[in-house]
Scaffold this active site. Sequence first.
Site, PDB file in Angstrom:
ATOM      1  N   SER A 163      39.714  25.283 -32.101  1.00 50.76           N
ATOM      2  CA  SER A 163      40.413  26.378 -31.432  1.00 50.76           C
ATOM      3  C   SER A 163      41.893  26.079 -31.251  1.00 50.76           C
ATOM      4  O   SER A 163      42.625  25.875 -32.209  1.00 50.76           O
ATOM      5  CB  SER A 163      39.727  26.684 -30.104  1.00 50.76           C
ATOM      6  OG  SER A 163      40.234  27.837 -29.504  1.00 50.76           O
TER       7      SER A 163
ATOM      8  N   ASP B 167      45.423  31.852 -31.503  1.00 47.67           N
ATOM      9  CA  ASP B 167      45.232  30.406 -31.560  1.00 47.67           C
ATOM     10  C   ASP B 167      44.618  30.036 -32.901  1.00 47.67           C
ATOM     11  O   ASP B 167      44.478  30.885 -33.785  1.00 47.67           O
ATOM     12  CB  ASP B 167      44.371  29.924 -30.387  1.00 47.67           C
ATOM     13  CG  ASP B 167      42.996  30.566 -30.375  1.00 47.67           C
ATOM     14  OD1 ASP B 167      42.837  31.644 -30.979  1.00 47.67           O
ATOM     15  OD2 ASP B 167      42.067  30.004 -29.755  1.00 47.67           O
TER      16      ASP B 167
ATOM     17  N   ASP C  15      41.695  29.427 -34.139  1.00 45.29           N
ATOM     18  CA  ASP C  15      40.522  30.106 -34.696  1.00 45.29           C
ATOM     19  C   ASP C  15      40.514  31.591 -34.368  1.00 45.29           C
ATOM     20  O   ASP C  15      39.546  32.287 -34.659  1.00 45.29           O
ATOM     21  CB  ASP C  15      39.225  29.440 -34.225  1.00 45.29           C
ATOM     22  CG  ASP C  15      38.968  29.626 -32.735  1.00 45.29           C
ATOM     23  OD1 ASP C  15      39.938  29.858 -31.979  1.00 45.29           O
ATOM     24  OD2 ASP C  15      37.796  29.531 -32.321  1.00 45.29           O
TER      25      ASP C  15
ATOM     26  N   ASP D 207      40.233  33.466 -31.741  1.00 39.11           N
ATOM     27  CA  ASP D 207      39.419  34.167 -30.750  1.00 39.11           C
ATOM     28  C   ASP D 207      40.238  34.514 -29.509  1.00 39.11           C
ATOM     29  O   ASP D 207      39.735  35.143 -28.585  1.00 39.11           O
ATOM     30  CB  ASP D 207      38.158  33.374 -30.379  1.00 39.11           C
ATOM     31  CG  ASP D 207      38.442  32.008 -29.766  1.00 39.11           C
ATOM     32  OD1 ASP D 207      39.623  31.612 -29.674  1.00 39.11           O
ATOM     33  OD2 ASP D 207      37.465  31.325 -29.380  1.00 39.11           O
TER      34      ASP D 207
END
Length: 446
Positions: free
Chosen positions: A102, A241, A243, A245
């Site tokens: 992340s 960010d 990833d 999400d």
Amino acid sequence: MGRLFGTDGVRGLANAELTPELGMAIAASAARVLAESDRSHRPVAVVGRDPRASGEMLEAAVTAGLASAGADVLRAGVLPTPGVAFLVGELGADLGVMISASHNPMPDNGIKLFAEGGHKLPDAVEDAIEARLDEPGSRPVGAAVGRVRDLEDADERYLAHLLAAGPEGISLAGLRVVVDCANGAAARLAPEAYRRAGAEVIAIHAAPDGLNINENCGSTYLGEVRSAVAEHGADLGIAHDGDADRCLAVDAAGGQVDGDQIMAVLALALRERGQLVEDTLVTTVMSNLGLHLAMRDAGINVRTTAVGDRYVLEELRAGGYTLGGEQSGHLVLPAHATTGDGLLTALRLMARMAATGRSLAELASVVVALPQVLVNVRVTDKAAVAAAADVQDAVAKAEIELGARGRVLLRPSGTEQLVRVMVEAPTRELAERIGEQLATVVASVK
């Protein structure tokens, strides 16, 4: 040894703490647990990753682990976490594996598991997977060994889903947006999604090389997107960010718009459309008091959970609610996503701007935030330090000093060896002073 799974999967320093051997063991154990719970067919798993270099290694290990336990693997390649979750449900897969840390620095990596339908695994299933990591298990041979193939249209499937999930009939034409892709999983998809929705897009940090993910960019470092918004005269900036999400934003003047403000904007939009179930928003204890006050004034209920999007998701599912999220920018719209989706959040936020003709600053002004300070203190045993008597005494004294004018939240991080100290107060000076005092006490505990 503590529990392997944190609030957001398994994370650690890649090839030191999170090794290929561990990745392979987690994947094989997950496949065995799933196979034993449903013997009607052999499991199918979707595997995706962010572009950090260690993801290539861990993808190979996870794929080998799944196939060695008899699961078929669909490799989605580099894809945002919510894209993997979506594909699990879309394809009727039994398991999803996202390899990403992340917002963490590049040397870290992580493994996040999704169950059937794209939902996060319950704690009990994670515990069962962890308990069987060292079991040799029976290995299939011959035709029973899992097969592996690449999911060539993963990107297009996810993009089509995003565009279908936006409010009907609303074009983003006329909006100019800067998107900071964090050199992460959304480097291609986020700009493409916003362009297809009609916006003029300026993409920055959209050239991942495996080493530059989250490096002075993205949702944890808004300086770059703020500068680009000013340079290009954009209406707003979006920051994801690694990833994707998460979604944070800046307005045309460079003012930060955090997850609390975005939640307020989307909650009001959903209620206006008659789609905010029970006029309720779900958020965590980290949300600013200003959000609570704004929602109270608007007649919207706020339900509060522990920190972590998994707890927000549990509450959303339990109550059948429409919207939830975190101040950090994880927002969940359960009608369209089973986990936080930064791209969907951004599309919805820009659609609200387009539909109302109002600036982001005007929309976000509904939340007047109390000054909030967050101090991260690196420790060797986060749980023990957070529970230490000296720390608890210091927190109690701070709460007495603040009274009803503010609050203190001290908690161990769910993903790193950190103790997070959050203080809200009437003035920033007071919040900073109390935050520094508490951080000093936390750092002193041995």
